[in-house]
Scaffold this active site. Structure first.
Site, PDB file in Angstrom:
ATOM      1  N   LYS A   1       0.807  -1.224   0.000  1.00 28.48           N
ATOM      2  CA  LYS A   1       0.000   0.000   0.000  1.00 28.48           C
ATOM      3  C   LYS A   1       0.839   1.272   0.000  1.00 28.48           C
ATOM      4  O   LYS A   1       0.453   2.271  -0.609  1.00 28.48           O
ATOM      5  CB  LYS A   1      -0.975  -0.011   1.174  1.00 28.48           C
TER       6      LYS A   1
ATOM      7  N   TYR B   1      -9.388   9.233   8.548  1.00 30.81           N
ATOM      8  CA  TYR B   1     -10.496   8.277   8.479  1.00 30.81           C
ATOM      9  C   TYR B   1     -11.720   9.015   7.937  1.00 30.81           C
ATOM     10  O   TYR B   1     -12.196   9.975   8.536  1.00 30.81           O
ATOM     11  CB  TYR B   1     -10.776   7.705   9.866  1.00 30.81           C
ATOM     12  N   LEU B   2     -12.191   8.596   6.786  1.00 35.94           N
ATOM     13  CA  LEU B   2     -13.379   9.222   6.192  1.00 35.94           C
ATOM     14  C   LEU B   2     -14.598   8.606   6.865  1.00 35.94           C
ATOM     15  O   LEU B   2     -14.721   7.389   6.922  1.00 35.94           O
ATOM     16  CB  LEU B   2     -13.402   8.989   4.678  1.00 35.94           C
TER      17      LEU B   2
ATOM     18  N   HIS C   1     -17.900   3.169  -1.225  1.00 38.38           N
ATOM     19  CA  HIS C   1     -16.819   2.443  -1.892  1.00 38.38           C
ATOM     20  C   HIS C   1     -17.173   2.399  -3.379  1.00 38.38           C
ATOM     21  O   HIS C   1     -18.140   1.758  -3.776  1.00 38.38           O
ATOM     22  CB  HIS C   1     -16.710   1.026  -1.314  1.00 38.38           C
TER      23      HIS C   1
ATOM     24  N   LYS D   1     -17.938  -7.511   0.562  1.00 35.79           N
ATOM     25  CA  LYS D   1     -19.051  -6.998  -0.235  1.00 35.79           C
ATOM     26  C   LYS D   1     -20.184  -8.017  -0.258  1.00 35.79           C
ATOM     27  O   LYS D   1     -19.936  -9.226  -0.292  1.00 35.79           O
ATOM     28  CB  LYS D   1     -18.572  -6.707  -1.660  1.00 35.79           C
TER      29      LYS D   1
ATOM     30  N   ASN E   1      -6.702  -3.703  -7.019  1.00 39.51           N
ATOM     31  CA  ASN E   1      -6.710  -5.161  -7.052  1.00 39.51           C
ATOM     32  C   ASN E   1      -6.233  -5.599  -8.429  1.00 39.51           C
ATOM     33  O   ASN E   1      -6.849  -5.267  -9.443  1.00 39.51           O
ATOM     34  CB  ASN E   1      -8.104  -5.712  -6.780  1.00 39.51           C
TER      35      ASN E   1
ATOM     36  N   ARG F   1      -6.269  -8.172 -10.336  1.00 42.79           N
ATOM     37  CA  ARG F   1      -6.868  -9.465 -10.713  1.00 42.79           C
ATOM     38  C   ARG F   1      -8.315  -9.220 -11.142  1.00 42.79           C
ATOM     39  O   ARG F   1      -8.816  -8.105 -11.016  1.00 42.79           O
ATOM     40  CB  ARG F   1      -6.851 -10.387  -9.504  1.00 42.79           C
TER      41      ARG F   1
ATOM     42  N   VAL G   1     -14.762 -10.598  -8.012  1.00 41.64           N
ATOM     43  CA  VAL G   1     -16.027 -11.329  -7.884  1.00 41.64           C
ATOM     44  C   VAL G   1     -17.133 -10.611  -8.674  1.00 41.64           C
ATOM     45  O   VAL G   1     -17.901 -11.231  -9.405  1.00 41.64           O
ATOM     46  CB  VAL G   1     -16.429 -11.427  -6.389  1.00 41.64           C
TER      47      VAL G   1
ATOM     48  N   ARG H   1     -24.451 -11.688  -3.892  1.00 39.34           N
ATOM     49  CA  ARG H   1     -23.595 -12.840  -3.595  1.00 39.34           C
ATOM     50  C   ARG H   1     -24.392 -13.834  -2.746  1.00 39.34           C
ATOM     51  O   ARG H   1     -24.932 -13.460  -1.704  1.00 39.34           O
ATOM     52  CB  ARG H   1     -22.364 -12.402  -2.803  1.00 39.34           C
TER      53      ARG H   1
HETATM   54  P1  ADP Z   1      -7.937  -4.109   2.239  1.00 43.25           P
HETATM   55  O1  ADP Z   1      -6.767  -4.257   1.321  1.00 43.25           O
HETATM   56  O2  ADP Z   1      -7.736  -4.822   3.534  1.00 43.25           O
HETATM   57  O3  ADP Z   1      -9.250  -4.411   1.584  1.00 43.25           O
HETATM   58  P2  ADP Z   1      -8.483  -1.245   1.946  1.00 43.25           P
HETATM   59  O4  ADP Z   1      -7.436  -0.215   2.012  1.00 43.25           O
HETATM   60  O5  ADP Z   1      -9.054  -1.579   0.623  1.00 43.25           O
HETATM   61  O6  ADP Z   1      -7.939  -2.568   2.677  1.00 43.25           O
HETATM   62  O7  ADP Z   1      -9.659  -0.838   2.914  1.00 43.25           O
HETATM   63  C1  ADP Z   1     -10.726  -1.730   3.192  1.00 43.25           C
HETATM   64  C2  ADP Z   1     -11.906  -0.980   3.756  1.00 43.25           C
HETATM   65  O8  ADP Z   1     -11.552  -0.274   4.951  1.00 43.25           O
HETATM   66  C3  ADP Z   1     -12.463   0.084   2.831  1.00 43.25           C
HETATM   67  O9  ADP Z   1     -13.384  -0.442   1.890  1.00 43.25           O
HETATM   68  C4  ADP Z   1     -13.142   1.003   3.824  1.00 43.25           C
HETATM   69  O10 ADP Z   1     -14.379   0.460   4.220  1.00 43.25           O
HETATM   70  C5  ADP Z   1     -12.210   0.987   5.021  1.00 43.25           C
HETATM   71  N1  ADP Z   1     -11.217   2.074   4.929  1.00 43.25           N
HETATM   72  C6  ADP Z   1      -9.968   1.991   4.451  1.00 43.25           C
HETATM   73  N2  ADP Z   1      -9.343   3.195   4.492  1.00 43.25           N
HETATM   74  C7  ADP Z   1     -10.237   4.071   5.007  1.00 43.25           C
HETATM   75  C8  ADP Z   1     -10.207   5.473   5.314  1.00 43.25           C
HETATM   76  N3  ADP Z   1      -9.115   6.230   5.098  1.00 43.25           N
HETATM   77  N4  ADP Z   1     -11.319   6.032   5.836  1.00 43.25           N
HETATM   78  C9  ADP Z   1     -12.420   5.282   6.068  1.00 43.25           C
HETATM   79  N5  ADP Z   1     -12.512   3.964   5.823  1.00 43.25           N
HETATM   80  C10 ADP Z   1     -11.436   3.356   5.301  1.00 43.25           C
END
Ligand code: ADP
Length: 449
Positions: A116, A202-203, A208, A237, A290, A292, A295, A338
């Site tokens: 990341k 943190y939003l 998503h 999801k 991602n 790949r 789903v 799903r």
């Molecule tokens: P992973 O690789 O584990 O899926 P992600 O970075 O895609 O991690 O984050 C997974 C989920 O975590 C996001 O879909 C969201 O729901 C939450 N999340 C991640 N980053 C933030 C953020 N900065 N603010 C709010 N929610 C977050």
């Protein structure tokens, strides 16, 4: 074109890939564990090779066994599906170095996006909007405090090597930061063998939204619009749609352009997804890519008419994309539910024998599943056993069509989440398109019996 493809996966995605190969006139090799002798993918493929005992570690994650299966079957290319080894760059590299074609992006793109922190650095260079936070890794508590104050609480501490919703900690106020930071770092080291962490704002109420891209080996990269994936529980999801009812035309153009810029930055080949979080004011930020097939790819296939698995295979074989961006048009609305073998509200898994399976059908209903009447769902793998996808002229009609399709679905012998979908599809807020990533969990608390 390839004469034979090995599918290093199981379940509905293995079946989906076998079907695409068959339509392209390509021979198929299934690999299966001892628990999957009677699985649909084992039965449907032209050839099937047992690669080990039930546990994923010993079979679907067993690289030497998969490579041996490729060797004895005279395979030409390997498709990893999703999950298991699909995002393992070392596996991709072994496949390529052993003389096979990897149906996916280069190991180099996978490595950049799989981490990341390096992904965020690459995205910053490409001008893709990032969630405000640390520039790269955060090494000390003091640095964490400085970054968090600058971004403003709440913040989220994330493991660079994290995935599947693991390795993240939300911190609401300054006093809680040192402990959360240390804990996240320690846990990341233990879980992923890499304790690099970083900090983001943190939003609080985002959606998503993700963008599907497709690239070939000739430098062409297109997007296939966005998917709305905010209906989640435990970062999993549950229901996905395309397009998003929330995104305006203007935002759509911007987020899709950002998706293409992200893919271009890593010379992306094949099908990939750039995930964003979107605020209520439609500002959006990259969170990860991602590398790949996903789903939920069928909803995109339905609104664009592009067969994503077919094109993954074609571009891996060296073909140019058969269309440019202007040719890709969006038509109607698509939804995917799903279907999981689990309690609809308690989410306890429900493996076992399916006494009766009846799939819905009729106009604009697609079912991608790997089960049949008499099939025994093994307890060792993911509980998702299939997906119901519907398409219609508009979202409202698509919801109605999904309601009638889910009503038609019959699976007895095991418990499924069918009732969850029935209740969710009837929910007024869902129907109005008024939800964010917290909606499903909040709603489940209210209706919990
Ligand atoms: P992973 O690789 O584990 O899926 P992600 O970075 O895609 O991690 O984050 C997974 C989920 O975590 C996001 O879909 C969201 O729901 C939450 N999340 C991640 N980053 C933030 C953020 N900065 N603010 C709010 N929610 C977050």
């Amino acid at each position: 074109m390839f004469h034979k493809v090995l599918i290093a996966n199981r379940g509905e995605i293995a079946v989906r890939i076998i079907r695409a190969c068959r339509e392209l006139g390509i021979g198929t090799v299934a690999v299966y564990s001892e628990a999957d002798r009677d699985a649909m993918h084992t039965r449907l493929a032209d050839e099937a090779v047992c690669i080990g005992p039930a546990a994923g570690k010993l079979s679907y994650l067993n690289i030497p066994a998969i490579m041996a299966a490729a060797e004895i079957t005279d395979t030409e290319a390997i498709h990893p599906g999703y999950g298991f080894l699909a995002e393992n760059a070392d596996f991709a590299q072994i496949v390529i170095e052993s003389g096979y074609t990897w149906i996916g992006p280069s190991p180099e793109s996978m490595r950049i996006m799989g981490d990341k922190v390096s992904a965020k650095i690459a995205m910053e260079h490409a001008g893709v909007p990032l969630v405000p936070g640390s520039k790269g890794a955060v090494k000390t508590v003091e640095e964490a405090q400085r970054v968090a104050k600058e971004a403003g609480f709440p913040v989220i501490v994330k493991a660079s090597a994290g995935g599947g919703g693991r390795g993240m900690k939300v911190v609401h106020s300054e006093p809680a930061l040192p402990a959360a930071f240390s804990m996240c770092k320690t846990e990341a080291g233990a879980a992923f063998g890499d304790d690099t962490v970083f900090i983001e704002k943190y939003l609080e109420v985002p959606r998503h939204i993700e963008v599907q891209v497709l690239g070939d080996k000739h430098g062409n990269i297109v997007h296939l619009f966005e998917r709305e994936c905010s209906m989640q529980r435990n970062n999993q999801k549950v229901l996905e749609e395309a397009p998003s009812a929330f995104v305006t035309e203007e935002t759509r153009a911007a987020i899709c352009a950002a998706g293409v810029a992200a893919a271009k930055a890593v010379d992306y080949i094949g099908a990939g997804t750039i995930e964003f979080l979107m605020n209520p004011d439609q500002s959006f930020y990259f969170i990860e890519m991602n590398t790949r097939i996903q789903v939920e790819h069928p909803v995109t296939e339905w609104i664009t008419g592009v067969d994503l698995i077919e094109w993954q295979i074609r571009v891996a074989a060296g073909e140019k994309l058969g269309f440019n961006q202007e040719k890709i048009k969006m038509k109607g609305h698509a939804i995917e539910c799903r279907i999981n073998a689990e309690h609809p509200f308690k989410f306890t898994p429900s493996p076992g024998k399916i006494d009766l399976y009846h799939a819905p059908g009729g106009r604009s209903v697609r079912v991608d599943s790997a089960v049949y009447t008499g099939y025994t769902i093994p307890p060792y793998y993911d509980s998702m056993i299939g997906k119901v996808i519907t398409h219609a002229r508009d979202r409202q009609k698509c919801i109605r069509r999904m309601q009638r399709a889910i009503d038609e679905l019959v699976i007895t012998g095991v418990t499924t989440n069918r009732e969850l979908h029935q209740r969710l599809l009837a929910n007024p807020a869902f129907q109005a398109g008024d939800f964010n990533i917290h909606f499903l969990e909040k709603w489940l608390k209210q209706i919990h019996i």
